[in-house]
Design an enzyme around this catalytic site. Structure first.
Site, mmCIF file in Angstrom:
data_model
loop_
_atom_site.group_PDB
_atom_site.id
_atom_site.type_symbol
_atom_site.label_atom_id
_atom_site.label_comp_id
_atom_site.label_asym_id
_atom_site.label_seq_id
_atom_site.Cartn_x
_atom_site.Cartn_y
_atom_site.Cartn_z
ATOM 1 C CD GLU A 132 96.351 25.869 26.825
ATOM 2 O OE1 GLU A 132 95.736 24.887 26.398
ATOM 3 O OE2 GLU A 132 95.783 26.853 27.319
ATOM 4 C CE1 TYR B 245 88.742 29.710 22.976
ATOM 5 C CE2 TYR B 245 90.826 28.860 23.737
ATOM 6 C CZ TYR B 245 89.516 28.664 23.417
ATOM 7 O OH TYR B 245 88.966 27.429 23.544
#
Lengths: 308, 249
Positions: B178, B171
């Protein structure tokens, strides 16, 4: 003389919060709320949800104890609805905000468009017209809140006011910013477009007001009972032939006309959101009507004649 | 935001409850769901294999995006269908809050795929793209195989463990990839005025994609920790529940 006893338990913990003895069987829930409030001062009646079943619906103030399915000792459940605020108060705050926020942009306050543009005015007449219409709309709403509306429920949770104000005030600021911007472009079809929009605006505002008055008149006699609204002599109310909530129909019409008048995307987006929200409310109201009245006119639609 | 394990779903994922009802109308729906999840697992495996092959062929890990561009777009966007089914309640047994969480994750992934990586061609050679692609790929392979096995009521503990543990690394890895990608895209967006409109124009509207991207990056700050801790919480619940179950046997 037979008196009843009432015990009130917490809906979650089932702990007994109060025990009222020598309650008159024909006491109303309102009176029971007042008695409960005396024992628990911080839970004023508006935040009390009193119910027969822990997960059930809240009982209305007018319900009478002996008409409920309880024995001589009634067991009721209490749920705290949290701090409450009156609907009238909420509406007043919600509608005053956009009124003054729009003026901040219209008069081009210093911090809005930069120092060079402060306190200047727009060369376009439609910008003045838009300000008049926007202000008229919110002043009308304020007047209706004070003099016309009769709210079926007295209060709503306090946290709603933050949510509602963010929405109304935020959008008012956003659309006022573009309409009163120095680089604003007037509508493409000029005077024709603006005049059409003004006429539509006035008709919808008149319609909306007529419906509010008609709805308020319905409630004049039977305080909280629901009655089917019907068209009256006022032509604007004839929309009741086709829809359950013509006030929402006219409201959407008002905002559509404002969009046409200003030819501004943020206004259009606000109109779209209003339309969605009001359609949800109208469908809800329509279902309530259908449930409560067997003889409800079957051809009526919630918000748009024949369509929606 | 990379959802390694998508921990927001209920204990056994949506498959678990469905599989318990073996008779009746559940069977056909279960069949379709199994097919869907197998296809999605296969799709992400294709992407993983594509990455490995490209790496071996090129000898370096730069610009691997181009080798898996099409399947990535296809299968990532396919998750939108899944989200629609969840929202429309065609998929059973989901806790309402998880619909919102997964919607968030799906939207952010689709946004990264199309509105950033696809739209700003200059970032496609960035290493940060590889970072989130790898994170998403591993996550999705585990997640879809988890659902497949759950539906068939034969879930190996390893898959369950992987789904609720690997996210701890994957994660943050995905989120870093991102954010770095969006950051890398900023100067090009500013320069080209991509997806931006300024005054004056006849619609009296303005939108600055550059500012919008910055706001998106800022939004990670409140949202990422919430999602992360929610998944840690889910992990504790799911894995300790299994251990208790084992002890009682």
């Amino acid at each position: 003389f037979v008196s009843s006893q009432v015990e009130i338990l917490d809906w979650e913990t089932k702990k007994q919060l109060c025990f009222l003895d020598k309650v008159e069987p024909n006491a109303t829930i309102r009176e029971i709320r007042l008695m409960f409030h005396k024992l628990h001062p911080r839970w004023y009646p508006a935040r009390q949800s009193i119910k027969l079943d822990p997960k059930g619906k809240s009982l209305r103030d007018e319900e009478i104890l002996q008409h409920l399915p309880v024995g001589t000792t009634a067991t009721l459940y209490f749920k705290d609805l949290g701090p409450q605020i009156g609907w009238t108060t909420v509406f007043l705050i919600e509608y005053t905000g956009p009124l003054f926020i729009y003026f901040l942009f219209y008069f081009r306050m210093t911090f809005v468009y930069g120092l060079d543009e402060r306190f200047t005015s727009s060369p376009h007449p439609v910008v003045n017209l838009a300000c008049i219409c926007h202000s008229f709309h919110y002043i009308k709403r304020l007047i209706e809140t004070v003099f016309v509306h009769r709210f079926s429920r007295g209060t709503m949770p306090l946290r709603n006011i933050v949510k509602n104000c963010l929405y109304y005030w935020g959008f008012a600021a956003w659309l006022a910013y573009y309409i009163n911007h120095p680089l604003y472009t007037p509508p493409s079809y000029g005077k024709k477009q603006i005049n059409f929009a003004v006429i539509m605006f006035l008709l919808c505002e008149a319609g909306n007001f007529s419906i509010h008055v008609a709805l308020s008149d319905l409630q004049r006699n039977g305080s909280k009972t629901c009655k089917i609204p019907y068209p009256t002599k006022n032509p604007f109310t004839w929309l009741f032939f086709f829809v359950s909530c013509p006030n929402y129909t006219y409201e959407v019409g008002t905002w559509i006309s404002f969009t046409i008048m200003t030819q501004c995307v943020p206004v259009g987006l606000f109109t779209l959101l209003c339309f969605i929200q009001m359609t949800v409310w109208a469908k809800d109201k329509h279902c309530t009507y259908l449930r409560e009245f067997k003889d409800y006119p079957s051809h009526r639609m919630p918000i748009i004649p024949f369509l929606l | 935001m990379a959802a390694a394990g998508g921990g927001s779903r209920a204990d056994n994922g949506y498959g678990g409850q469905q599989a318990r009802r073996r008779k009746g109308p559940g069977a056909l729906a279960t069949g379709y769901l199994v097919i869907y999840n197998v296809v999605m697992t296969a799709g992400w495996l294709v992407i993983a294999v594509g990455l490995v092959r490209a790496y071996l062929a090129k000898g370096s890990y730069h610009s691997l995006y181009y080798s898996i561009e099409k399947p990535l777009k296809f299968f990532q966007t396919g998750a939108l269908l899944e989200e629609y089914l969840l929202i429309a309640k065609y998929l059973p047994g989901i806790v309402p809050s998880s619909v919102v969480l997964t919607a968030f994750q799906v939207m952010s992934r689709v946004f990264l795929t199309w509105a950033v990586t696809h739209s700003v061609k200059e970032v496609q050679t960035e290493d940060s793209v590889l970072l989130f692609v790898v994170a998403w790929t591993i996550t999705e392979i585990i997640r879809y195989s988890f659902y497949t096995f759950s539906l068939l009521n034969h879930l190996p503990y390893l898959i369950k463990w992987a789904r609720y543990t690997l996210f701890i690394v994957l994660y943050p890895m995905g989120v870093s990839g991102e954010l770095l990608t969006i950051y890398a895209a900023l100067p090009f967006v500013r320069q080209s005025g991509l997806y931006s409109i300024s005054l004056p124009n006849k619609y009296n509207f303005s939108f600055d994609y550059y500012t919008f991207l910055i706001l998106v990056m800022i939004s990670y700050i409140p949202i990422f920790p919430q999602l992360y801790f929610h998944m840690l919480h889910q992990r504790r619940k799911v894995l300790s529940h299994t251990e208790e179950h084992k002890k009682s046997e």
